[in-house]
Design an enzyme around this catalytic site. Structure first.
Site, mmCIF file in Angstrom:
data_model
loop_
_atom_site.group_PDB
_atom_site.id
_atom_site.type_symbol
_atom_site.label_atom_id
_atom_site.label_comp_id
_atom_site.label_asym_id
_atom_site.label_seq_id
_atom_site.Cartn_x
_atom_site.Cartn_y
_atom_site.Cartn_z
ATOM 1 N N GLU A 76 0.795 -1.223 0.000
ATOM 2 C CA GLU A 76 0.000 0.000 0.000
ATOM 3 C C GLU A 76 0.835 1.284 0.000
ATOM 4 O O GLU A 76 0.871 2.022 0.981
ATOM 5 C CB GLU A 76 -0.964 -0.013 1.183
ATOM 6 N N ARG A 113 4.091 0.534 3.610
ATOM 7 C CA ARG A 113 3.785 0.133 4.985
ATOM 8 C C ARG A 113 4.202 -1.314 5.192
ATOM 9 O O ARG A 113 4.224 -2.115 4.254
ATOM 10 C CB ARG A 113 2.308 0.284 5.303
ATOM 11 N N ARG A 116 -3.546 0.003 14.373
ATOM 12 C CA ARG A 116 -4.807 -0.721 14.286
ATOM 13 C C ARG A 116 -5.268 -1.119 15.684
ATOM 14 O O ARG A 116 -6.454 -1.330 15.909
ATOM 15 C CB ARG A 116 -4.653 -1.974 13.435
#
Length: 811
Positions: free
Chosen positions: A371, A386, A437
């Site tokens: 990404e 990433r 996350r």
């Protein structure tokens, strides 16, 4: 003002009116400094003891803008203008800031039941408006997904209602649209619209969609229109328009170039034409005249360029404009080995949108990377990947001065970034942002705790492009504890970064820890059940330079009027409390309504209107107050109430001037699969004296009931009737109705008036016998009875002849 009271006592008094004398020691201890307790504040010396001592004072602590190394984080609320560096995991320092150290604010910019996520690296600023594209669906994947955006024209303080940029795919629910790459080149929005399966989120097709952005231009001269021509030529440098795009003109000073129009032809990048409704006898030129032109995003069509299924691509990510003609999009391939990360360069997207060049980052950086985020500044392309695993480094920074043909690369040390690292260049610094996350996931070796309630952190860092060294990069925790309404947040999605004036904006997605992919209250994965999926988009706004404006902040004090109030019912379904009034068009999808009253004034004869996608229903259940005799329901297959737009059925109410009438209007009336029958036996006619059919086509003779059990007064035909019938002659004639249609057919039959006269001559009333009818001023005959009477009269005469032969009266 200071007064000496003794050898050890010093007092002072402020010059402010009403102030009193105070002890200087009391004044100096209102706010304590870490330096008062021996802290070095160099970010290297361990200042934990000084921090503990300062906290024991119970006072508010000022860090004076310095950085203090600690072995455990203190209560950040006790500090002002302070930064701490702490290694939760040895060798992986992270920085934490208190209030006053960074001027930043966090905004929640969406709030609806959809799964709002994936704003990754596609936000942009256009015409002083911040656009934050994202995707809203009912779960992770493409189920019910719409590519959307929200906008802010007041520096991120308020945001618009979400706008859908894509409808459902025509083949939904097998596949649907998806978009992770979008941006503006010149004045057009370009987006890589992926088609993905609902079952596996598998990529099946890529298409480049583009559309003009809305803007307003104030121009001078540039419109010409030749004599005896309807086309006008418009000169607008780098207009970026294509055939069919919407344009609007005012004050053009050229006949016919006015109001809403569409681009007719494109001459070149600076000139296009529009088709005017008229022409004139002389040439026109608005040289020196000031005029206005506008374009519209929503009123213009998408230009769609199919690229097919691009090989070795999992997703296309991010967007960076190179020049007025081209841009790059990042991509990664992670479905099968080997992993691949790179970019697609579209050098001439306006003229050759299907032409692109594929380039990769150095192969040693591709494993466990994904990404990419891409930006282009001053001839240099920057790309950040990433990491994808907690046990190996994956995040890396790359730059290229030849759009990806050669690269300079850096590996970020220590930290593993499970979300993307969007960035912007400010001065000589790349300012990068990223969010966890799950809480404590940023450091290497952290577990994957996405599906637990936690407090994920958000970081930013600066890297000087002149030094080009990531070894000493400082990741600074700027905010955490993101909430989704009534539920603590867990996962945080990928983000975007834009710069506007003196502020940088980090736009990212949050996520409910009851992830709808796996488990939770909402196993049906329905965004309208329970609280839906409180997964929304956030914006962290941070000041990066002095602002020379007096103030750009305000308090939003208006009563929100763009949302309908909803309440959670006892069944877990959101309810809108009645009554609810709508004053404009209503579009619904899969709607269940217990009782709905619609009021509109679309015409003098229509009380209420309900419009459905592709179909129309006009309802007049209650008696219209303005015209009671107009009570009716019109069902039309076209796009309006006129029968010219499609087949139509009109149902008149009991108060209508045509009470309880049903009118069918169409080129054909076809019945399939069943006989046509009246609801009640032998009660109603087909047609009427003033509503006649021209003819009837049958496959066999009609059947008329002649059951003796259904008749009364049965007898032989009266001889007077037969005698009267003998006076009726058969005629040939033409029909006036056919002559009006330029037909000249000759027909055979009888005249009703002849029958009436013949019967009257015998003292009989033909109407009583039913062979003749007279309704609504028009005579008619029943030809079946005409034929019966003719046959009876013929038999009567034959019987007389046979009798005469039998008696030898004739031979």
């Amino acid at each position: 003002m200071i007064q000496r009271l003794g050898s050890s006592l010093v007092k002072f008094k402020s010059k402010i009116a009403g102030a009193i004398w105070r002890n200087l020691d009391d004044k100096l201890t209102e706010v304590v400094s870490l330096k008062d307790f021996g802290a070095k504040g160099d970010g290297k010396t361990n200042d934990q003891d000084a921090v503990n001592a300062a906290m024991a004072s119970g006072k508010r602590i000022d860090g004076a803008g310095a950085t203090y190394k600690v072995s455990s984080l203190p209560d950040m609320e006790r500090f002002y203008n302070t930064r701490f560096v702490w290694e939760r995991l040895a060798g992986q320092p992270l920085y934490y800031v208190s209030k006053g150290f960074i001027n930043g604010e966090l905004y929640k910019i969406t709030d609806n039941p959809y799964y709002n996520a994936w704003p990754q690296d596609k936000a942009f600023v256009y015409e002083n408006v911040i656009y934050a594209p994202y995707m809203g669906s009912d779960r992770h994947g493409v189920s019910r997904l719409h590519v959307s955006w929200v906008k802010s024209g007041d520096d991120g303080q308020t945001w618009s209602t979400p706008e859908w940029l894509t409808d459902m795919h025509p083949d939904y629910p097998t596949v649907n649209y998806h978009c992770m790459s979008m941006g503006v080149c010149r004045n057009r929005l370009f987006a890589m619209i992926e088609t993905r399966t609902l079952a596996k989120n598998e990529l099946t097709n890529c298409a480049l969609w583009d559309r003009p952005m809305s803007r307003s231009l104030h121009l001078t001269g540039g419109i010409t229109k030749a004599a005896n021509q309807r086309y006008a030529t418009i000169h607008v440098p780098d207009h970026g328009l294509f055939v069919g795009d919407f344009v609007n003109f005012s004050n053009s000073a050229v006949t016919g170039v006015s109001g809403d129009m569409k681009v007719a032809t494109v001459i070149d990048k600076d000139n296009f034409t529009v088709l005017t409704p008229n022409q004139q006898t002389s040439d026109l030129n608005n040289a020196g005249k000031n005029w206005h032109m506008g374009t519209s995003f929503h009123k213009s069509p998408w230009r769609k360029t199919d690229l097919g299924l691009i090989p070795r691509v999992t997703e296309v990510h991010s967007f960076a404009t190179i020049d007025n003609n081209g841009f790059v999009m990042g991509y990664h391939q992670g479905d099968v080995a080997p992993r691949e990360v790179g970019l697609f360069y579209f050098p001439d997207a306006f003229n050759s949108p299907s032409n692109y060049v594929r380039r990769q980052i150095p192969s040693e950086y591709e494993p466990d990377a994904a990404e990419p985020c891409i930006k282009y500044y001053d001839g240099v392309l920057y790309l950040i990947t990433r990491g994808t695993r907690g046990d190996r480094l994956g995040s890396s920074l790359h730059r290229s001065r030849d759009i990806g043909q050669t690269w300079e690369s850096l590996r970020f040390p220590h930290n593993v970034h499970h979300t993307t690292l969007p960035f912007a260049k400010v001065g000589d610094d790349l300012i990068m942002f990223g969010s966890e996350r799950a809480e404590n996931e940023w450091e290497a070796g952290a577990p994957d705790d996405r599906y637990k309630a936690s407090y994920p952190r958000t970081f930013y860092a600066r890297l000087n492009v002149n030094n080009w060294n990531a070894d000493d990069i400082e990741w600074v925790n700027i905010t955490d504890q993101i909430y989704q309404g009534d539920i603590v947040n867990s996962s945080v999605g990928v983000g975007s970064v834009v710069v506007k004036d003196s502020f940088i904006y980090y736009i990212f997605g949050g996520e409910n820890h009851f992830n709808p992919m796996t488990y939770g209250d909402n196993k049906d994965k329905d965004p309208f059940k329970g609280h839906g999926h409180p997964t929304d988009i956030y914006c962290y706004k941070m000041q990066i330079a002095n602002d020379n404006r007096v103030s750009r902040k305000f308090t939003y004090g208006a009563t929100p009027g763009q949302a309908i109030p909803t309440f959670m019912g006892t069944d877990g379904i959101r309810n809108i409390p009645a009554p609810l009034y709508f004053s404009d068009n209503i579009v619904t999808e899969d709607t269940k309504v217990g009782h709905l009253t619609l009021k509109a004034s679309t015409s003098a004869n229509i009380r209420s209107e309900m419009q459905m996608e592709g179909e129309y229903g006009f309802i007049g259940k209650s008696v219209p107050k303005d015209k009671p005799t107009g009570q009716r329901l019109i069902i039309c297959g076209g796009e309006g109430t006129s029968s010219s737009s499609g087949a139509q059925i009109t149902l008149h109410g009991s108060n209508s001037s045509n009470a309880k009438r049903i009118t069918y209007n169409g080129n054909e009336h076809l019945f399939q699969g069943a006989p046509i029958m009246p609801a009640v036996d032998n009660q109603f006619a087909a047609g009427g004296p003033s509503n006649r059919f021209t003819t009837i086509y049958l496959g066999s003779d009609p059947v008329t009931t002649s059951d003796a059990d259904h008749k009364y007064g049965i007898s032989s035909i009266n001889t007077k009737v037969l005698k009267a019938w003998s006076r009726v002659g058969f005629k040939q004639y033409g029909l006036n109705s056919e002559a009006e249609r330029n037909l000249d057919s000759i027909h055979f039959g009888v005249l009703a008036q002849d029958i009436v006269a013949a019967f009257e001559a015998e003292g009989l009333d033909a109407i009583k016998y039913g062979i003749v009818s007279f309704e609504e001023g028009r005579y008619g005959v029943r030809y079946s009875e005409v034929l019966i009477l003719e046959a009876a009269y013929t038999r009567h005469r034959l019987d007389k002849l046979e009798e005469m032969y039998a008696t030898n009266k004739i031979s």
